[in-house]
Scaffold this active site. Structure first.
Site, short mmCIF file in Angstrom:
data_model
loop_
_atom_site.label_atom_id
_atom_site.label_comp_id
_atom_site.label_asym_id
_atom_site.label_seq_id
_atom_site.Cartn_x
_atom_site.Cartn_y
_atom_site.Cartn_z
N ASN A 139 14.47 12.01 -0.25
CA ASN A 139 15.74 12.18 0.46
C ASN A 139 16.87 12.27 -0.57
O ASN A 139 17.18 11.29 -1.23
CB ASN A 139 15.97 10.98 1.39
CG ASN A 139 17.29 11.05 2.14
OD1 ASN A 139 17.98 12.08 2.08
ND2 ASN A 139 17.63 9.99 2.84
N GLU A 188 27.46 9.93 -1.95
CA GLU A 188 27.68 8.49 -1.85
C GLU A 188 27.34 7.84 -3.19
O GLU A 188 27.21 6.62 -3.28
CB GLU A 188 26.89 7.88 -0.70
CG GLU A 188 25.39 8.01 -0.82
CD GLU A 188 24.69 7.20 0.27
OE1 GLU A 188 24.72 7.65 1.42
OE2 GLU A 188 24.12 6.14 -0.04
N HIS A 215 18.65 17.17 8.66
CA HIS A 215 18.68 16.16 7.59
C HIS A 215 17.30 15.52 7.48
O HIS A 215 16.62 15.28 8.46
CB HIS A 215 19.76 15.11 7.86
CG HIS A 215 19.72 14.01 6.85
ND1 HIS A 215 19.78 14.27 5.50
CD2 HIS A 215 19.59 12.67 6.98
CE1 HIS A 215 19.70 13.12 4.85
NE2 HIS A 215 19.57 12.14 5.71
N CYS A 254 24.96 10.54 4.15
CA CYS A 254 24.21 11.75 3.79
C CYS A 254 24.84 13.05 4.30
O CYS A 254 24.26 14.12 4.11
CB CYS A 254 22.78 11.64 4.33
SG CYS A 254 21.86 10.30 3.58
N ASP A 275 0.86 -1.17 0.00
CA ASP A 275 0.00 0.00 0.00
C ASP A 275 0.91 1.24 0.00
O ASP A 275 1.26 1.77 1.06
CB ASP A 275 -0.90 -0.03 1.24
CG ASP A 275 -1.86 1.16 1.28
OD1 ASP A 275 -1.74 2.05 0.41
OD2 ASP A 275 -2.72 1.18 2.18
N ARG A 287 14.76 -0.42 11.70
CA ARG A 287 14.41 0.52 12.77
C ARG A 287 15.63 1.01 13.54
O ARG A 287 15.56 2.00 14.25
CB ARG A 287 13.40 -0.12 13.71
CG ARG A 287 12.12 -0.49 12.98
CD ARG A 287 11.10 -1.07 13.89
NE ARG A 287 10.46 -0.04 14.69
CZ ARG A 287 9.46 -0.29 15.50
NH1 ARG A 287 8.99 -1.50 15.64
NH2 ARG A 287 8.92 0.68 16.20
#
Lengths: 353, 138
Positions: free
Chosen positions: A271, A85, A239, A117, A33, A204
């Site tokens: 991002n 990167e 960020h 990043c 979804d 996570r």
């Protein structure tokens, strides 16, 4: 890290590719979804580079516009650092190609940076050091990426492309960088092994012990050093790996959503990795007025954060009159593509022609 | 493309650097050693001259049977662009709908990837064109 009184930004500009893809498109391909996924990440679309765009082309365009704003020529630059990167070559600097394209070669130093990043803000600090020490008059710091996400990986919903370039110097500054601090540890939250096409991440684990720990500790250190309170800043840029993390970190630190709003680009462009904070700061400077104070904190996996205390000068008014597009203008030209075109553009179709 | 040949042409491809005849003032791109009009009068007087990067579309076409290098971009648009200095270049028009292109469209050069020698080889960069207003919110 103590800076000299006069070191800061003379010119800036950003570039974001035109193509966009929506989370629904990505979800449809993988039986997920996508809409809910996008809502959870607070991302409505992300930028997609054309097959003829990469970190070199994004950096070059941003660099040309930044020089125009700064009113300098290529030969006035004595250093160029490109943080990314997704450098097109594993060995051969992006920075030399950018330097040639803006006629900064050959009397200059150059190198590519990599720190997930935050490679772009690492380039900021290097240029600041060289300017502060008197080694150079003007340097260019670039953060740009065409980030990768494996087909079907959650990263596909956010991994985007874009970048921004900054001319760092000590005279005619449009914004002074008054202080910078960093917070760096060995944290394996996200990586890409040498020769691998796509990165791996700790799911996570990328949150609390990684992004939040580094961003909050670094920002707190900056506030402690400067003696500033969050509400003394007009704007804050964090960020933006997704639309949720920077808002949560800001709230925890005492910054408001209003302070974040002008620089929160992730919702529409995704991002942009090393481009994320440099683009967010550029969008904020587009709106800033003389005297405004901006707090900036980047984050790079692996992991580290760099924070900056920035104060806008009266020169910002002149700079805005130069014929260089704002981030809002750059990102306003958009074309949405289906997953199939995105897969082709990002070289995800094995055995394709 | 041979590495040395590309390297020799970097200034032209990245920066649009041509030459100006020191005798008659005519600008040439790509660079020439001798002005075809002034001939020996121009010897050693052909100075580097950087095009300002903007011009207008003279004519254009959509390519649907692509050169192997440009298959990912298919269909793409090629155009002859007259630069402000009067020289005419052939190049891609990018980031624009085909229907929005017309003769007289003002364009500017931007650096893009032109090709590469496979996944292991060198990457070639050079100018392509986009509408001058395409990144200015217009």
């Amino acid at each position: 890290m103590k800076t000299k009184d006069d070191v800061g930004i003379k010119g800036y500009a950003g570039y974001v590719p035109k193509y966009r893809i929506k989370p629904e498109e990505i979800g449809d391909c993988w039986g997920e979804d996508g809409k809910t996924m996008g809502r959870g990440l607070r991302v409505e679309s992300k930028s997609v580079p054309s097959p003829d765009e990469d970190v070199v082309t994004i950096s070059t365009q941003a660099a040309k516009w930044a020089m125009k704003r700064a009113g300098i020529k290529g030969e006035d630059l004595e250093a160029i650092y490109v943080g990314s990167e997704s450098h097109p070559y594993a060995v051969k600097p992006t920075a030399t190609i950018v330097a040639a394209s803006i006629a900064a070669s050959p009397h200059m130093t150059a190198a590519d940076y990599e720190f997930a990043c935050k490679a772009g803000t690492a380039a900021f600090q290097t240029c600041m050091g060289l300017v502060s020490s008197g080694m150079i008059e003007n340097g260019m710091a670039i953060g740009a990426d065409t980030s990768q996400g494996a087909p079907g990986d959650a990263l596909e919903y956010t991994a985007a492309a874009g970048g921004a370039a900054y001319v760092i110097g000590s005279e005619d500054l449009l914004a002074k960088i008054k202080e910078t601090v960093s917070y760096t540890t060995d944290t394996p939250d996200f990586w890409r092994r040498e020769g691998e096409k796509y990165p791996q991440h700790g799911g996570r684990f990328t949150g609390k012990p990684a992004y939040f720990k580094h961003v909050t500790n670094c920002t707190k250190k900056l506030l402690e050093r400067t003696g500033n309170e969050p509400d003394e800043y007009d704007y804050a840029v964090f960020h933006q790996p997704n639309g949720k993390f920077p808002v949560k970190a800001a709230k925890k630190l005492g910054f408001s959503k209003d302070q974040l709003e002008p620089g929160l680009l992730v919702t529409h462009i995704g991002n942009t990795y090393s481009g994320s904070v440099p683009l967010g700061l550029a969008a904020t400077l587009d709106q800033a007025e003389p005297g405004d104070k901006i707090m900036v904190t980047s984050y790079g996996s692996g992991a580290g954060s760099d924070s900056f205390d920035i104060e806008v000068t009266e020169n910002i008014t002149d700079v805005k009159e130069k014929d260089v597009p704002t981030i809002e203008e750059v990102t306003s030209n958009e074309e949405f593509v289906p997953y199939s075109v995105y897969a082709k553009y990002r070289d995800k179709i094995e055995g394709g022609r | 493309m041979a590495i040395a040949r590309f390297w020799r042409e970097i200034k032209q491809r990245y920066k649009g650097i041509g030459v100006k005849c020191g005798n008659c003032g005519e600008i040439f791109f790509p660079p020439r050693d001798i002005c075809p009009e002034c001939r020996r009068e121009s010897y050693k007087k052909m100075d580097e001259y950087e095009l300002n990067g903007t011009g207008e579309v003279i004519t254009y076409t959509r390519v649907e049977d692509p050169h192997p290098e440009f298959e990912d971009l298919c269909p793409y648009v090629m155009a002859i662009v007259e630069m402000d200095e009067g020289v005419r270049l052939t190049g891609h028009i990018v980031d624009v709908d085909y229907d929005d292109i017309e003769a007289g469209l003002e364009v500017e050069a931007s650096m893009r990837k032109l090709g590469e020698d496979g996944p292991e080889g060198m990457i070639y960069y050079g100018y392509k064109f986009w509408p001058i207003d395409s990144r200015r919110g217009e």
